[in-house]
Design a protein around this motif. Structure first.
Motif, PDB file in Angstrom:
ATOM      1  N   UNK A 303       0.817  -1.213   0.000  1.00  0.00           N
ATOM      2  CA  UNK A 303       0.000   0.000   0.000  1.00  0.00           C
ATOM      3  C   UNK A 303       0.851   1.263   0.000  1.00  0.00           C
ATOM      4  N   UNK A 304       1.697   1.433   1.031  1.00  0.00           N
ATOM      5  CA  UNK A 304       2.532   2.632   1.154  1.00  0.00           C
ATOM      6  C   UNK A 304       3.990   2.220   1.086  1.00  0.00           C
ATOM      7  N   UNK A 305       4.727   2.865   0.184  1.00  0.00           N
ATOM      8  CA  UNK A 305       6.140   2.525   0.029  1.00  0.00           C
ATOM      9  C   UNK A 305       6.998   3.776   0.141  1.00  0.00           C
ATOM     10  N   UNK A 306       8.000   3.721   1.019  1.00  0.00           N
ATOM     11  CA  UNK A 306       8.969   4.799   1.183  1.00  0.00           C
ATOM     12  C   UNK A 306      10.296   4.293   0.635  1.00  0.00           C
ATOM     13  N   UNK A 361       7.910   8.658  -2.231  1.00  0.00           N
ATOM     14  CA  UNK A 361       6.855   8.003  -1.459  1.00  0.00           C
ATOM     15  C   UNK A 361       5.772   7.579  -2.444  1.00  0.00           C
ATOM     16  N   UNK A 362       5.359   6.309  -2.356  1.00  0.00           N
ATOM     17  CA  UNK A 362       4.361   5.768  -3.284  1.00  0.00           C
ATOM     18  C   UNK A 362       3.124   5.311  -2.507  1.00  0.00           C
ATOM     19  N   UNK A 363       1.954   5.553  -3.080  1.00  0.00           N
ATOM     20  CA  UNK A 363       0.706   5.034  -2.543  1.00  0.00           C
ATOM     21  C   UNK A 363       0.085   4.124  -3.597  1.00  0.00           C
ATOM     22  N   UNK A 364      -0.018   2.847  -3.282  1.00  0.00           N
ATOM     23  CA  UNK A 364      -0.541   1.845  -4.218  1.00  0.00           C
ATOM     24  C   UNK A 364       0.183   1.916  -5.558  1.00  0.00           C
ATOM     25  N   UNK A 365       1.519   2.116  -5.483  1.00  0.00           N
ATOM     26  CA  UNK A 365       2.335   2.130  -6.686  1.00  0.00           C
ATOM     27  C   UNK A 365       2.451   3.464  -7.385  1.00  0.00           C
TER      28      UNK A 365
END
Length: 569
Positions: A303-306, A361-365
């Motif tokens: 879901x959330x990627x840093x 920072x990514x939210x759902x890719x």
């Protein structure tokens, strides 16, 4: 026996603004040189007791009293708050609210200046008390430049200038990381030994306070003293559990294993425990049985990627350095570490309040770099530690509806969304109430509702239980657990190691802007190297498992948490 320095004699007190008394028939003596812990849930009257001792009652908080309170042999309400300050020194929960001077030295000197002490003598006094609390190398610093633990030292030095006979600490651990809290308790113990002043600690984090010995514990409930006894005797009984105070974890673990807690076991500290071979065998058998029942959970979708996040408030300093981790849908994760480690800075970057120097920072890719704060808020909600800093409307309904006024929604659609959110948060019966009528915990729910109404996928909470007793702590955390069960992904910035263990299977650990670990919560507090590097504190479950010959303290801790969750159902 010596004469009490503090003596409540059939004392009662009712605040002017309240319909019922807060204190009822208090009979309590505290003697010179004693160390006393006053514990109790929120609203039990423990803080009111403290305010009576230091003179805030009746001089700052007027009301009607019955009975007599003697402070150093004089009736407190017939003295002045200035006179009482020469006997009782108070260190507040919020140290920032206690600072007066522009530098540490000026702040410590404030009381001496008020007494018109000549400058040379004043400098000697400041140097003396600063050395006593080990803050003498920071006299030229501004208070805001200090860590939480250092601020505690400055506040303590400031009240020691008067050479007071009583030192009163009002929830001294509330805003400190675990290791800083432990250091504070050690400092209080050291100052007590050196000054021989009576020490009174008002706190509900019992296990942390008992890092150093207390002569006795006074337990408050609904304005009455319900127990006043030596620490070992109180811990051996069921007083704490019966009145909403969490007992030390190692005692709970022993009870789960069927071990009866007795005074002769010295239950006041895990390192002093006298366990027989039979006791150890009971713990080991319980552990082996629970170990076979532990089940591993699979992670959900990303879901959330840093990714490689770096940030600095100034060009010279990096507050975060090359941070990378991934949060999966439906997770509940703790973010832990020492004060100033970069935890809150990370939250600001995720929410878009600050922009990184590098990384993404990514939210759902999807990369969020081009999103505004408002656009990010549709997916990521942020709940501050103090609800009063978030609330801007006088009425509950208006506060929760506020975020929707900027959306393209009809009035009926907004009404339906607000009603649904208030019901989820248990606030629907209070929908037409003013915010001012709510308790701290209820205000916390209002701030969460004002975020939930936007239907974010991720909720970040900064110290969700700071300053809360066990009852209110449990109430807030069970509510968050319910939200998590409904599909909300939750990140919690916390100093509370039991919260981390009990509610979040996973923890991300920070220190000095670097991510030290991304692992299970149980592993965090059972790895001595990680504990030291992140300024945390080993759980007492670690010490108990070692004492019982269990060589897998991490698994023992996981068994304890798993069993505790089953007990609560």
């Amino acid at each position: 026996m010596s004469t009490p320095i503090i003596s409540f004699q059939d004392y009662g007190f009712q605040y002017m603004a309240q319909a019922e008394p807060t204190l009822h028939h208090i009979n309590l003596d505290i003697y010179p040189g004693e160390k006393v812990l006053i514990a109790g849930t929120s609203g039990s009257g423990k803080s009111t007791i403290g305010n009576c001792i230091n003179g805030l009652i009746p001089f700052a908080y007027p009301g009607e009293k019955t009975g007599v309170l003697l402070v150093d042999g004089k009736e407190a309400d017939k003295s002045s708050i200035f006179e009482l300050s020469h006997t009782v020194g108070t260190v507040l929960q919020d140290t920032d609210g206690q600072f007066i001077g522009l530098t540490v030295g000026e702040d410590i000197a404030f009381a001496a200046e008020n007494d018109c002490v000549v400058q040379d003598e004043m400098k000697q006094i400041v140097d003396k008390v600063a050395k006593l609390v080990d803050i003498d190398h920071h006299l030229d610093y501004a208070p805001h430049e200090l860590s939480g633990g250092q601020k505690q030292r400055v506040s303590l030095a400031g009240v020691m200038v008067e050479e007071v006979k009583v030192l009163l600490f009002d929830e001294p651990l509330a805003n400190l990381d675990p290791a800083a809290g432990r250091t504070t308790i050690e400092l209080i113990d050291t100052v007590h030994e050196r000054t021989k002043a009576a020490v009174i600690v008002i706190e509900h984090r019992l296990e942390d306070v008992l890092w150093r010995s207390m002569d006795r514990i006074v337990l408050m409930n609904e304005g009455r003293v319900i127990a006043d006894m030596p620490t070992a005797k109180l811990l051996a009984g069921n007083y704490l559990l019966e009145h909403g105070i969490r007992e030390p974890l190692y005692l709970t673990a022993l009870r789960y294993a069927g071990v009866a807690i007795e005074e002769k076991m010295h239950p006041e500290h895990v390192d002093k425990l006298c366990l027989t071979d039979a006791h150890k065998e009971m713990v080991l058998n319980w552990y082996q049985k629970q170990k076979a029942l532990i089940q591993q959970q699979e992670a959900g979708e990303e879901l959330l990627k840093v990714e490689h996040l770096t940030f600095g408030y100034t060009p010279q300093k990096r507050n975060l350095q090359d941070v990378s981790f991934t949060i999966h849908k439906g997770e509940m994760v703790s973010i832990v570490g020492r004060n100033g480690a970069g935890k809150s800075t990370l939250a600001k970057l995720i929410c878009g309040f600050e922009q990184p120097l590098s990384g993404a920072i990514y939210m759902a890719g999807r990369n969020l770099s081009g999103d505004t704060i408002k656009e990010r808020a549709a997916n990521i909600g942020y709940v501050m530690q103090n609800p009063n800093q978030m609330i801007s409307k006088p009425m509950i309904w208006d506060e929760v509806e506020l975020a929707l006024l900027q959306e393209e929604m009809t009035g009926e659609e907004r009404k339906k969304r607000v009603e649904e959110t208030l019901k989820v948060c248990g606030l629907y019966p209070f929908r037409n109430w003013p915010v001012s009528a709510l308790s701290f915990g209820q205000k916390k729910r209002v701030t969460i509702a004002s975020i939930l109404v936007q239907r974010p996928q991720v909720i970040i909470l900064d110290e969700p239980t700071a300053g809360q007793d066990y009852h209110h702590y449990t109430e807030i955390m069970e509510f968050l657990k319910e939200l998590n069960a409904q599909g909300y992904t939750i990140l919690m910035i916390t100093h509370d190691m039991h919260l981390m263990l009990e509610y979040t299977p996973r923890a991300i650990v920070f220190s000095e802007g670097k991510m030290l670990a991304d692992t299970t919560a149980a592993h965090v507090l059972n790895d001595p190297c990680l504990v030291q590097a992140a300024n945390l504190k080993e759980t007492s479950l670690y010490s108990l498992s070692m004492a019982c010959g269990i060589e897998e303290p991490q698994t023992f801790t996981e068994c304890f948490i798993s069993y505790e969750k089953k007990e609560e159902r």
